[in-house]
Design a protein around this motif. Structure first.
Motif, short mmCIF file in Angstrom:
data_model
loop_
_atom_site.label_atom_id
_atom_site.label_comp_id
_atom_site.label_asym_id
_atom_site.label_seq_id
_atom_site.Cartn_x
_atom_site.Cartn_y
_atom_site.Cartn_z
N PRO A 1 0.80 -1.23 0.00
CA PRO A 1 0.00 0.00 0.00
C PRO A 1 0.83 1.28 0.00
CG PRO A 1 -0.92 -1.60 1.53
CD PRO A 1 0.38 -2.15 1.06
N ASP A 2 1.96 1.29 0.75
CA ASP A 2 2.74 2.51 0.82
C ASP A 2 3.55 2.77 -0.44
OD1 ASP A 2 4.35 0.32 1.34
OD2 ASP A 2 5.75 1.46 2.56
N LYS A 3 3.59 1.80 -1.35
CA LYS A 3 4.31 1.98 -2.61
C LYS A 3 3.35 2.33 -3.75
CE LYS A 3 8.37 0.91 -0.95
NZ LYS A 3 9.41 1.94 -0.79
N THR A 4 2.07 2.35 -3.47
CA THR A 4 1.05 2.59 -4.48
C THR A 4 0.40 3.93 -4.26
OG1 THR A 4 0.61 0.21 -4.65
CG2 THR A 4 -1.06 1.70 -5.52
N ALA A 5 0.45 4.79 -5.25
CA ALA A 5 -0.15 6.12 -5.14
C ALA A 5 -1.63 6.04 -5.47
CB ALA A 5 0.55 7.09 -6.07
N ARG A 6 -2.46 6.21 -4.45
CA ARG A 6 -3.91 6.20 -4.65
C ARG A 6 -4.41 7.56 -5.09
NH1 ARG A 6 -6.43 5.13 0.67
NH2 ARG A 6 -8.36 4.97 -0.53
N HIS A 7 -3.81 8.61 -4.57
CA HIS A 7 -4.25 9.98 -4.86
C HIS A 7 -3.06 10.79 -5.35
CE1 HIS A 7 -6.47 13.86 -3.30
NE2 HIS A 7 -6.16 13.92 -4.58
N VAL A 8 -3.15 11.27 -6.59
CA VAL A 8 -2.10 12.07 -7.22
C VAL A 8 -2.69 13.43 -7.59
CG1 VAL A 8 -0.53 12.27 -9.18
CG2 VAL A 8 -0.92 10.03 -8.12
N ALA A 9 -1.96 14.49 -7.28
CA ALA A 9 -2.38 15.84 -7.66
C ALA A 9 -1.31 16.44 -8.58
CB ALA A 9 -2.56 16.72 -6.44
N ILE A 10 -1.77 17.25 -9.54
CA ILE A 10 -0.84 17.85 -10.50
C ILE A 10 -1.11 19.35 -10.63
CG2 ILE A 10 0.06 17.82 -12.85
CD1 ILE A 10 -0.88 14.96 -13.14
N ILE A 11 -0.05 20.13 -10.48
CA ILE A 11 -0.09 21.55 -10.83
C ILE A 11 0.32 21.63 -12.29
CG2 ILE A 11 0.85 23.84 -10.36
CD1 ILE A 11 1.42 22.90 -7.49
N PRO B 1 -6.13 10.22 1.20
CA PRO B 1 -5.02 11.12 1.54
C PRO B 1 -4.13 11.33 0.32
CG PRO B 1 -5.30 9.46 3.24
CD PRO B 1 -6.19 9.05 2.12
N LEU B 2 -3.60 12.54 0.18
CA LEU B 2 -2.75 12.84 -0.97
C LEU B 2 -1.41 12.12 -0.84
CD1 LEU B 2 -2.37 14.47 -3.57
CD2 LEU B 2 -1.44 16.33 -2.16
N ASP B 3 -1.07 11.34 -1.84
CA ASP B 3 0.19 10.59 -1.84
C ASP B 3 1.30 11.31 -2.59
OD1 ASP B 3 -0.67 8.17 -0.48
OD2 ASP B 3 -1.88 7.77 -2.26
N LEU B 4 0.96 11.88 -3.74
CA LEU B 4 1.99 12.41 -4.64
C LEU B 4 1.51 13.69 -5.29
CD1 LEU B 4 4.61 12.16 -6.38
CD2 LEU B 4 3.29 10.70 -7.94
N LEU B 5 2.36 14.72 -5.26
CA LEU B 5 2.08 15.96 -5.97
C LEU B 5 3.14 16.16 -7.04
CD1 LEU B 5 0.72 19.29 -4.87
CD2 LEU B 5 2.96 19.33 -5.98
N ILE B 6 2.69 16.45 -8.24
CA ILE B 6 3.58 16.69 -9.39
C ILE B 6 3.37 18.12 -9.87
CG2 ILE B 6 4.14 16.00 -11.76
CD1 ILE B 6 2.79 13.26 -11.09
N ARG B 7 4.48 18.82 -10.15
CA ARG B 7 4.36 20.11 -10.82
C ARG B 7 5.21 20.10 -12.07
NH1 ARG B 7 3.71 26.19 -8.64
NH2 ARG B 7 3.63 27.17 -10.70
N THR B 8 4.62 20.53 -13.16
CA THR B 8 5.33 20.58 -14.43
C THR B 8 5.96 21.95 -14.65
OG1 THR B 8 3.31 21.25 -15.62
CG2 THR B 8 3.76 18.88 -15.45
#
Length: 228
Positions: A5-15, A170-177
């Motif tokens: 579970p801790d290696k799998t991103a359930r919630h990803v947000a992108i700027i 819960p947010l797992d990963l945030l990406i900004r381009t």
């Protein structure tokens, strides 16, 4: 073997940043960068079924974006209208649930009506596309604190329960381009223990392959949440 579970991103947000620079590099009007950016959104949403992602949150229009030139804001709003109209059937067909974060009810009445219809028609979707519209994290936290105070004691739990994202994983990963390294008033509460990836790729050039690479990077990180 299944991912832990801790290696799998359930919630990803992108700027989603870089539409204007993409257009400038190609000597095109800014609106062409925004249009190409919409195509990138479309391809990414189509690819969700091949990922672990349960919720993808996209920063589409901030409360500060109203400061942009009026013609650019009008172009963005018209693109939003076209996107909702053209892609809603595909959302429904692909079991995608739409959620809006932000003060979207204060947008133009016809957009509000379109969004209300889209929310109703996609309500039973199993995978969520959350779109931040007229969103600012400071305003979100302020409103959540006000609501929590009206309900009783303000605690971390009661404040979190009144955020726009209360019903999301819960947010797992945030990406900004686009190479910028800042949060720009986006999900400031939710990002507390999220992993972050900043990429030089401009948003119109961001593809499902780039998302896959980001998920691979996430899987390789050790998340300690303040522990050792």
């Amino acid at each position: 073997m299944a991912d832990s579970p801790d290696k799998t991103a359930r919630h990803v947000a992108i700027i989603m940043d870089g539409n204007g620079r993409w257009a400038k590099r190609k000597h095109l009007p800014r609106v062409m960068g925004h249009r190409k950016g919409v195509e990138a959104v479309r391809e990414l949403v189509r690819s969700l079924k091949d990922t672990s992602i349960e919720c993808l949150t996209l920063y589409a229009f901030s409360s500060e974006n109203w400061k942009r030139p009026e013609d650019e804001v009008d172009d963005l709003m018209n693109l939003m209208r076209k996107f909702i109209k053209s892609d809603l059937p595909e959302f429904i067909a692909n079991d995608v649930k739409l959620k809006i974060l932000g003060d979207w009810q204060s947008l133009a009445p016809d957009i509000v009506e379109m969004l209300e219809d889209a929310l109703a028609q996609t309500a039973k979707g199993s995978r969520t596309l959350a779109v931040a519209l007229n969103y600012g994290a400071h305003a979100e936290i302020t409103a959540a604190a006000r609501a929590a105070a009206a309900q009783g004691e303000i605690t971390e739990e009661t404040l979190a329960a009144n955020l726009y994202s209360a019903d999301l994983p819960p947010l797992d990963l945030l990406i900004r381009t686009s190479g910028e390294v800042r949060l720009s008033n986006f999900l400031l509460w939710q990002v507390a223990y999220a992993e972050m990836i900043f990429t030089d790729v401009l948003w119109p050039d961001f593809t499902p392959a780039h998302l896959h690479d980001a998920l691979e990077q996430f899987a390789g990180r050790e998340r300690r949440f303040g522990g050792r």
